[in-house]
Write a protein that holds these residues in place. Structure first.
Motif, PDB file in Angstrom:
ATOM      1  N   THR A 141      -4.658  20.150  60.288  1.00 61.87           N
ATOM      2  CA  THR A 141      -4.932  21.409  61.539  1.00 61.87           C
ATOM      3  C   THR A 141      -5.232  21.079  63.032  1.00 61.87           C
ATOM      4  N   ASP A 179      -4.623  25.570  57.009  1.00 60.70           N
ATOM      5  CA  ASP A 179      -6.285  25.325  56.743  1.00 60.70           C
ATOM      6  C   ASP A 179      -6.405  25.412  56.134  1.00 60.70           C
ATOM      7  N   TYR A 217      -0.089  28.158  61.078  1.00 65.66           N
ATOM      8  CA  TYR A 217      -1.759  27.041  60.556  1.00 65.66           C
ATOM      9  C   TYR A 217      -2.797  27.961  59.334  1.00 65.66           C
ATOM     10  N   ALA A 228      -2.310  20.858  64.254  1.00 66.94           N
ATOM     11  CA  ALA A 228      -1.441  21.993  64.839  1.00 66.94           C
ATOM     12  C   ALA A 228      -2.041  22.656  66.123  1.00 66.94           C
ATOM     13  N   ARG A 229      -2.766  22.960  66.117  1.00 68.05           N
ATOM     14  CA  ARG A 229      -3.911  23.800  67.085  1.00 68.05           C
ATOM     15  C   ARG A 229      -3.474  23.358  68.797  1.00 68.05           C
TER      16      ARG A 229
END
Length: 366
Positions: A104, A336, A332, A107-108
């Protein structure tokens, strides 16, 4: 861009899923694949020739090609984040295979790059856009099983060691059943039930080494470095509870892929790795299961035929002003949840999901 102009696509990677994307995208009139890239130049050339793609070459050549509007990133999961970042910085819109990134955190960063560059990022899975996912969604929204209060989601082994020439990546960091199969299932559940708020679970592995038996195998054994059996309870914002079991170790099972239980009946969904298989329902006042009529046309050939691409079309239609269903935000949230499913243990107790997302817009019905 004019409404009539096609969006041009460059594909990064020619691995096992390439043929499904190449065939799927070729069937979409609004999209045109113009270039393919791979670390193995011979493989890139062979892929281009097989599917009539006019250009092939390196990643750098693809990202520098001004004729490419959308990059489809189907490289191994560990390469998703850096290549997505590079493509966004090169001014391309990006659709990436699942997971959105290996973590994550990565990904952020990709999402931040997309926002800073003014580009659009989308991600697999997109199978919930098919007739099965949309028919089940319509049934729930119409109250056909009353108020949903629980669900189950089960995955058995794909037996990749019997057909994949080198399934090593499936048993290393970034692999495992949660990140391999889980995206399809969790995406389907979020499409049906909305965002997840809490995760309970535990995981383990049945074997330390896997024997590879595929006829064209490039390795004989694989060391298992991740959990290969995971079970969880997901709590949704609505209060609905879902029990999941995702496993590379369970070889056979007749357990349905997904069922949703409501106050007035049960909805049974097919394997969410496919788009258009039948959805069944059995209400409390019915003595047997019945198939629901699909609410939208099939988007894929019959099950078993490699096919991917509706998520790329979804991104292109979003660029023309439509809703973005297979969005980075959706992918996302799914990642998560999956990451917490991997981290959950008896000692950790319930883990809070910090992200949230709206259910994606329903696909228009016929």
């Amino acid at each position: 861009m004019g409404e009539s102009r096609k969006f041009t696509v460059g594909i990064l990677g020619t691995g096992s899923i390439f043929k499904a994307y190449a065939a799927g995208l070729a069937s979409v009139p609004q999209l045109q694949v113009v270039r393919v890239a791979d670390l193995d130049q011979d493989r890139a050339r062979a892929a281009a020739e097989q599917f009539g793609i006019p250009a092939w070459g390196t990643t750098e050549q693809l990202l520098a090609d001004d004729s490419v509007d959308i990059v489809v990133n189907i490289t191994p999961p560990a390469a998703h984040a850096p290549l997505t970042d590079a493509a966004l910085r090169a001014g391309k819109h990006v659709y990436t295979e699942k997971p959105l990134a290996a973590t994550t955190e990565l990904a952020r960063r990709n999402m931040a790059t997309a926002e800073a560059s003014g580009r659009v990022l989308g991600g697999a899975p997109d199978t919930f856009l098919g007739a099965a996912g949309q028919t089940a969604r319509a049934a729930l929204d119409a109250g056909l099983i009353g108020t949903p209060f629980a669900a189950t989601s089960f995955v058995r082994s794909s037996r990749a060691q019997t057909w994949h020439p080198d399934p090593t990546f499936l048993f290393q960091a970034g692999g495992g059943p949660v990140l391999d199969f889980g995206p399809y299932h969790v995406a389907a559940l979020v499409n049906l039930l909305g965002p997840v708020t809490d995760v309970l679970g535990a995981s383990g592995q049945a074997q330390e080494t896997i024997a590879v038996t595929s006829q064209d195998r490039r390795v004989d054994t694989v060391d298992v470095q991740v959990a290969t059996h995971a079970t969880s309870v997901l709590r949704f914002a609505s209060g609905t509870l879902a029990t999941t079991m995702y496993s590379f170790d369970v070889w056979d099972s007749d357990t349905p892929s997904i069922e949703v239980y409501g106050t007035e009946g049960t909805l049974q969904l097919p394997d969410p790795n496919h788009f258009d298989l039948p959805v069944r329902i059995r209400r409390r006042d019915e003595s047997q299961w019945r198939e629901l009529k699909p609410v939208c046309p099939p988007v894929a050939p019959p099950a078993g035929t490699p096919f991917r691409g509706p998520g790329v079309l979804d991104l292109a239609e979003h660029l023309r002003g439509g809703p973005h269903r297979a969005s980075a935000e959706f992918a996302y949230h799914v990642l998560d949840v999956l990451e917490l499913m991997q981290a959950a243990s008896f000692e950790s107790g319930a883990l809070r999901v910090t992200s949230t997302v709206d259910r994606p817009a329903a696909v228009p019905h016929v």
